[in-house]
Design an enzyme around this catalytic site. Structure first.
Site, PDB file in Angstrom:
ATOM      1  N   CYS A   1       0.978  -1.296   0.074  1.00  0.00           N
ATOM      2  CA  CYS A   1       0.101  -0.144   0.044  1.00  0.00           C
ATOM      3  C   CYS A   1       0.819   1.376  -0.011  1.00  0.00           C
ATOM      4  O   CYS A   1       1.568   1.370  -1.124  1.00  0.00           O
ATOM      5  CB  CYS A   1      -0.963  -0.123   1.262  1.00  0.00           C
ATOM      6  SG  CYS A   1      -2.344   1.128   1.068  1.00  0.00           S
TER       7      CYS A   1
ATOM      8  N   HIS B   1      -3.877  -4.852  -0.365  1.00  0.00           N
ATOM      9  CA  HIS B   1      -3.333  -5.364   1.055  1.00  0.00           C
ATOM     10  C   HIS B   1      -3.355  -6.949   1.031  1.00  0.00           C
ATOM     11  O   HIS B   1      -4.393  -7.533   1.085  1.00  0.00           O
ATOM     12  CB  HIS B   1      -4.220  -4.985   2.359  1.00  0.00           C
ATOM     13  CG  HIS B   1      -4.057  -3.412   2.479  1.00  0.00           C
ATOM     14  ND1 HIS B   1      -3.001  -2.972   3.525  1.00  0.00           N
ATOM     15  CD2 HIS B   1      -4.386  -2.428   1.926  1.00  0.00           C
ATOM     16  CE1 HIS B   1      -3.201  -1.704   3.662  1.00  0.00           C
ATOM     17  NE2 HIS B   1      -3.992  -1.476   2.774  1.00  0.00           N
TER      18      HIS B   1
ATOM     19  N   GLU C   1      -2.456  -9.053   3.101  1.00  0.00           N
ATOM     20  CA  GLU C   1      -2.927  -9.728   4.344  1.00  0.00           C
ATOM     21  C   GLU C   1      -4.582  -9.649   4.763  1.00  0.00           C
ATOM     22  O   GLU C   1      -5.124 -10.170   5.504  1.00  0.00           O
ATOM     23  CB  GLU C   1      -2.360  -8.853   5.489  1.00  0.00           C
ATOM     24  CG  GLU C   1      -2.771  -7.438   6.102  1.00  0.00           C
ATOM     25  CD  GLU C   1      -2.475  -6.435   5.009  1.00  0.00           C
ATOM     26  OE1 GLU C   1      -2.561  -5.205   5.446  1.00  0.00           O
ATOM     27  OE2 GLU C   1      -1.687  -6.785   4.109  1.00  0.00           O
TER      28      GLU C   1
END
Length: 214
Positions: free
Chosen positions: A83, A192, A194
């Protein structure tokens, strides 16, 4: 056992990144480093980031992470940007009237604008949600991930995909933009991983096994 270092410079919730890494690399050591000294002996480096680019740049410079990052790049260590961690590696951002970044990549970071449209519909900014990503090069970081897999994005600024030979993956939100860029031992994503379910976890797993060579 590898030492995977996530740089903690006060920008964003890093625990979700660390938790995801521990799931894909249970036998490795995951360290949140607030100083270059805590990053000593790293085998892999992750540069995350959420928030305003000026604050991120100041937070990154203050503890001495710029020399650490430069040394890591020169050593060939695998590096993952996430990001705003990707955006600070660019040349400059339009945010806050213009903010100089690290210029590891030569491209700028641009604002989506307040009048963004796609197929006749006005799009909301920030861009928040899932978008399909198309890998544009064959790269080990895409192993096991189908073209068109969906990843989670949260951002108001983007790196243009046009005339950009560092793009590794592309998506569209009113304009085509870089979902991922790469250069030597660096791979960085606007999304992202994750927060991106199975595809994101696979990308993190690929990073844990990547030797830093495309």
């Amino acid at each position: 056992m590898q030492k995977i270092v996530v740089l903690d410079y006060g920008m964003g919730n890093l625990h979700s990144v660390a938790s995801a890494l521990q799931k894909v690399a249970p036998d490795d050591q995951v360290v949140l480093a607030t100083t270059p000294e805590e990053a000593e002996g790293a085998d892999r480096l992750i540069v995350p980031g959420v928030g305003a680019i000026r604050d991120c740049m100041e937070g990154f410079i203050r503890p001495g992470f710029v020399p650490l990052l430069n040394r890591s790049i020169e050593s060939g260590m695998p590096i993952l940007g996430i990001c705003v961690g990707m955006q600070i590696m660019m040349s400059q951002s339009e945010e806050n009237g213009g903010v100089d970044c690290l210029s590891i990549f030569p491209q700028p970071v641009k604002f989506f604008g307040t009048d963004l449209h796609e197929n006749g519909e006005r799009l909301k900014v920030p861009h928040m949600g899932w978008n399909r990503v198309k890998p544009t090069i064959d790269h080990p970081m895409w192993n096991g991930i189908e073209s068109g897999s969906r990843f989670y994005f949260v951002h108001s600024y983007y790196v243009p995909a046009e005339n950009n030979d560092t793009v590794a993956g592309q998506t569209d939100y009113g304009v085509p933009f870089a979902a991922a860029v790469t250069k030597n031992n660096i791979f960085a994503t606007q999304f992202h991983p994750e927060k991106s379910a199975d595809a994101g976890m696979q990308l993190l797993k690929n990073f844990v096994g990547w030797n830093g060579v495309a």
